[in-house]
Scaffold this motif. Structure first.
Motif: not given
Length: 114
Positions: A49, A58-59, A61-62, A64-66, A68
């Protein structure tokens, strides 16, 4: 002298959470872009990230959503909140500040058991 010190790694079960911290001395986080990277055994270091100086995120893909990424300018500290951890998240995690040359911390081990 610029120094980055990570902390917060450890052993956690799959589905658990950890928060990594990166404390900086010798520079101001607020005017630099920075990020987290990780390196698993036998693999290349990869970007996890990034957080730009103007707040852009920016994160990978692996994660993202988990995961921060965030920072506290007053404490000159960057964080990586990691939720819903998976065994494939096991790696040494490094914080980095992107200047003409990237400045790296020493790394902190994160191990996720299945």
């Amino acid at each position: 002298q610029v120094q980055l010190v990570e902390s917060g790694g450890g052993l956690v079960q799959a589905g658990g959470s950890l928060r990594l911290s990166c404390a900086a001395s010798g520079l101001s986080f607020s005017i630099n872009s920075m990020g987290w990277h990780r390196q698993a055994p036998g693999k290349q270091r990869e970007l996890v990230a990034t957080l730009t100086s103007n707040g852009g995120l920016n994160y990978a893909d692996s994660v993202k959503g988990r995961f921060t990424i965030s920072r506290d300018n007053g404490k000159n500290t960057m964080y990586l909140q990691m939720n819903s951890l998976k065994p494939e998240d096991t790696a040494v995690y490094y914080c980095a500040v992107y200047k003409r040359a990237t400045i790296w911390g020493q790394g902190t081990q994160v191990t996720v058991s299945s």
